[in-house]
Design an enzyme around this catalytic site. Structure first.
Site, PDB file in Angstrom:
ATOM      1  N   ARG A  46      27.729   8.197  34.290  1.00  0.00           N
ATOM      2  CA  ARG A  46      27.772   7.093  33.339  1.00  0.00           C
ATOM      3  C   ARG A  46      28.484   7.560  32.078  1.00  0.00           C
ATOM      4  O   ARG A  46      28.109   8.575  31.485  1.00  0.00           O
ATOM      5  CB  ARG A  46      26.352   6.602  33.001  1.00  0.00           C
ATOM      6  CG  ARG A  46      26.357   5.530  31.939  1.00  0.00           C
ATOM      7  CD  ARG A  46      25.009   4.825  31.726  1.00  0.00           C
ATOM      8  NE  ARG A  46      25.187   3.875  30.638  1.00  0.00           N
ATOM      9  CZ  ARG A  46      24.528   3.903  29.483  1.00  0.00           C
ATOM     10  NH1 ARG A  46      23.562   4.780  29.277  1.00  0.00           N
ATOM     11  NH2 ARG A  46      24.805   3.037  28.534  1.00  0.00           N
ATOM     12  N   GLU A  67      22.358  -0.738  24.622  1.00  0.00           N
ATOM     13  CA  GLU A  67      21.282  -0.894  23.644  1.00  0.00           C
ATOM     14  C   GLU A  67      21.627  -1.826  22.491  1.00  0.00           C
ATOM     15  O   GLU A  67      21.560  -1.435  21.319  1.00  0.00           O
ATOM     16  CB  GLU A  67      20.861   0.467  23.085  1.00  0.00           C
ATOM     17  CG  GLU A  67      20.313   1.411  24.140  1.00  0.00           C
ATOM     18  CD  GLU A  67      19.746   2.699  23.539  1.00  0.00           C
ATOM     19  OE1 GLU A  67      20.025   3.004  22.370  1.00  0.00           O
ATOM     20  OE2 GLU A  67      19.006   3.397  24.265  1.00  0.00           O
ATOM     21  N   GLU A 111      19.445   5.799  31.256  1.00  0.00           N
ATOM     22  CA  GLU A 111      19.229   7.029  30.487  1.00  0.00           C
ATOM     23  C   GLU A 111      17.763   7.413  30.533  1.00  0.00           C
ATOM     24  O   GLU A 111      16.884   6.558  30.441  1.00  0.00           O
ATOM     25  CB  GLU A 111      19.577   6.864  28.989  1.00  0.00           C
ATOM     26  CG  GLU A 111      21.032   6.775  28.666  1.00  0.00           C
ATOM     27  CD  GLU A 111      21.289   6.546  27.172  1.00  0.00           C
ATOM     28  OE1 GLU A 111      20.496   7.011  26.327  1.00  0.00           O
ATOM     29  OE2 GLU A 111      22.294   5.884  26.860  1.00  0.00           O
ATOM     30  N   TYR A 144      12.769   6.588  27.304  1.00  0.00           N
ATOM     31  CA  TYR A 144      12.427   7.960  26.937  1.00  0.00           C
ATOM     32  C   TYR A 144      10.963   8.128  26.565  1.00  0.00           C
ATOM     33  O   TYR A 144      10.375   9.167  26.812  1.00  0.00           O
ATOM     34  CB  TYR A 144      13.234   8.407  25.699  1.00  0.00           C
ATOM     35  CG  TYR A 144      14.726   8.534  25.891  1.00  0.00           C
ATOM     36  CD1 TYR A 144      15.563   7.427  25.807  1.00  0.00           C
ATOM     37  CD2 TYR A 144      15.303   9.780  26.113  1.00  0.00           C
ATOM     38  CE1 TYR A 144      16.941   7.551  25.951  1.00  0.00           C
ATOM     39  CE2 TYR A 144      16.684   9.918  26.260  1.00  0.00           C
ATOM     40  CZ  TYR A 144      17.498   8.812  26.183  1.00  0.00           C
ATOM     41  OH  TYR A 144      18.857   8.945  26.327  1.00  0.00           O
ATOM     42  N   PHE A 148      20.358  17.537  23.901  1.00  0.00           N
ATOM     43  CA  PHE A 148      19.866  16.822  25.086  1.00  0.00           C
ATOM     44  C   PHE A 148      20.525  17.324  26.380  1.00  0.00           C
ATOM     45  O   PHE A 148      20.318  16.730  27.432  1.00  0.00           O
ATOM     46  CB  PHE A 148      20.156  15.318  24.958  1.00  0.00           C
ATOM     47  CG  PHE A 148      19.101  14.511  24.237  1.00  0.00           C
ATOM     48  CD1 PHE A 148      18.055  13.913  24.948  1.00  0.00           C
ATOM     49  CD2 PHE A 148      19.146  14.333  22.860  1.00  0.00           C
ATOM     50  CE1 PHE A 148      17.092  13.149  24.299  1.00  0.00           C
ATOM     51  CE2 PHE A 148      18.181  13.565  22.198  1.00  0.00           C
ATOM     52  CZ  PHE A 148      17.144  12.976  22.925  1.00  0.00           C
ATOM     53  N   ASN A 158      17.229   2.220  29.401  1.00  0.00           N
ATOM     54  CA  ASN A 158      17.190   3.532  28.762  1.00  0.00           C
ATOM     55  C   ASN A 158      15.752   3.754  28.328  1.00  0.00           C
ATOM     56  O   ASN A 158      15.258   3.101  27.409  1.00  0.00           O
ATOM     57  CB  ASN A 158      18.091   3.585  27.521  1.00  0.00           C
ATOM     58  CG  ASN A 158      19.568   3.599  27.879  1.00  0.00           C
ATOM     59  OD1 ASN A 158      19.938   3.638  29.057  1.00  0.00           O
ATOM     60  ND2 ASN A 158      20.414   3.582  26.863  1.00  0.00           N
TER      61      ASN A 158
END
Ligand code: GBH
Length: 483
Positions: free
Chosen positions: A69, A160, A375, A302, A440, A300
């Site tokens: 991606r 996003e 993500e 996290y 990351f 996404n």
């Protein structure tokens, strides 16, 4: 256990996409501007991926991913938006990169804009604040489908947009730094109005791009198109009905804000009730265009937070507590205990169950439309005591990915239609307001030399992918290198 038996128990089908994720500004290098960044840095050089894309493609190949991606830089393709020419060098660059990926069986999964927009459009009409942006985004999307759509089968319109609206126009911590007190301290903006205008234009820009894809390209090119949302999982801070309702409002004011209009044709009921005339209205023509919807939702995900009701009870001010945020205060702690293990990144708490829960929530709300985890990843803040040894032995990242993939598998076993998973990120990169101080990457990047070194997590991901026996996806076409 026989090999076959253990394969059967894998919830990941052989067509599942395993990849890593990135974005143009954070990886490529070659741009300008700086402000509000911890270490005073910018993305001018970043990972210099623009020049090192073949080396980076080889790193992906050695992990064994079957997808990658990345985002296209809008300004690299159309430096002046629809008011100027296509930049041929930009087209050539992405053509070369896409062809290089396909030669190794790596499917490009391409985002049209990941927070970036040509400066010209900001100067000319205030970018997302103006409905004129819809025409520009349609034109840009059309250009990308035309040049790359013969080989790109997965398109994401916006990365996003909720974060762009909130951080760019409410708190003002991302460009273009619009906000008003008490939400932030900016030189211009209106935190209670602009996020909704910007979101409205982003929703309609998405719809304009999808509509062009559906009418001019999809039949011929055979790809699919979706949007990527930042998705937080919320737990009510207590079992009270008030806190549970606040969780719903929290999701509506954060994520459903975009997904509901695109998929269900209207803003979430909680937003309509609370915001009333502060919420823009879709015209008949808009509603017609919104019917183009999307083919998949990119998630996404996290981290997770607790939510406390601020509609029926009085709250101290804090993130989410105000009317235009849905009266749902977001907090990481309950009775002094964190929702999950804190990390050195201030917003990141390890709560694996959040992955299963958010995927299940989206599945139920949107009738199990195909989903991708676009993500997921683990960040670490730079620390003066770290050595090369500790920087490479990223056991916490491995544990994080392992546990989140495990709960993702649980959601899939229970029927969630998840088609792929992308780790953020292949490389350490420019982490927006944290500059280069937060890492990351599955690979460490030594910025002075730009040398990439695989971490333990790269090896672990390689083994995980190999164990799940995914397909190498494309049979490369001999003409591709010369396109
Ligand atoms: C993603 O979102 C981005 O797509 C990517 O560019 C970035 O590098 C990656 O994550 C890692 O950060 O702090 O209270 O607002 C990043 C932006 C930061 C938005 C964390 C949501 C959590 C809640 N996200 N934030 S809060």
């Amino acid at each position: 256990i026989s090999l076959k038996g253990s394969m059967d128990s894998s919830p990941f089908p052989s067509s599942f996409l395993f990849g890593t994720a990135s974005s143009s500004y954070q990886f490529e290098g070659a741009f300008s501007s700086d402000d509000k960044i911890t270490d005073g840095s910018n993305g001018d050089v970043a990972d210099d991926h623009y020049h090192r894309y073949l080396e980076d493609r080889d790193l992906m190949d050695s992990i064994g991913v079957n997808s990658y991606r990345f985002s296209i830089s809008w300004s690299r393709i159309l430096p002046k938006g629809r008011f100027g020419n296509v930049n041929r060098a930009g087209i050539d660059h992405y053509n070369n990169f896409i062809n290089a990926l396909l030669l190794k069986g790596i499917q490009p999964f391409v985002t049209l804009t990941h927070y970036d927009i040509p400066q010209k459009l900001e100067d000319k009409y205030g970018s997302w604040l103006s409905s004129k942006v819809q025409e520009d985004f349609r034109y840009y999307a059309d250009t990308c489908f035309r040049f790359f759509g013969d080989r790109v089968k997965y398109w994401v319109t916006l990365n996003e947009p909720n974060v762009v609206a909130i951080r760019g126009y409410r708190s003002g911590i991302y460009p273009p730094s619009h906000c008003s007190r008490p939400f932030g301290n900016c030189s211009r903006g209106d935190s209670e109005k602009e996020p909704f205008i910007v979101a409205h234009n982003m929703i309609l820009s998405h719809a304009a791009a999808v509509s062009i894809y559906r009418t001019k390209y999809q039949k011929k090119q055979g790809g699919s198109i979706g949007i990527v949302m930042n998705a937080l999982w919320y737990e009510p801070i207590s079992n009270s009905l008030e806190d549970k309702l606040a969780v719903e409002r929290g999701q509506s004011f954060y994520m459903n804000w975009f997904l509901d209009p695109i998929i269900l044709g209207k803003y979430p009921i909680e937003m309509l009730e609370i915001l009333q005339s502060d919420l823009p209205v879709f015209s008949k023509q808009d509603l017609e265009m919104l019917k183009n919807g999307l083919d998949f939702i990119g998630i996404n995900h996290y981290t997770s937070f607790y939510i406390k009701d601020c509609m029926f009870s009085v709250c101290e001010p804090g993130p989410g507590a105000s009317r235009t945020e849905g009266f749902a205060l977001r907090t990481a702690q309950k009775n002094g205990i964190f929702i999950g293990e804190p990390t050195t990144v201030d917003w990141l708490f390890v709560y694996p169950r959040g992955m299963e829960n958010i995927v299940t929530y989206i599945k139920e709300r949107y009738n199990n439309i195909p989903m991708f985890i676009s993500e997921n990843g683990f960040g670490e803040q730079e620390n003066p005591n770290s050595t090369m040894e500790t920087l490479l032995h990223d056991i916490k990242r491995v544990e994080y990915m392992n546990s989140y993939l495990d709960t993702l598998a649980t959601a899939m076993r229970k029927g969630a239609d998840v088609r792929g998973y992308f780790v953020w990120s292949l490389l350490d990169n420019f982490e927006w307001t944290s500059g280069y101080t937060t890492q990351f990457g599955l690979h460490l990047v030594d910025y002075p030399t730009l040398k990439r070194t695989p971490r333990l997590s790269a090896t672990w991901y390689k083994e995980f992918i190999a164990k799940h026996n995914v397909q190498n996806l494309s049979a490369p076409n001999c003409n591709q290198e010369s396109k």
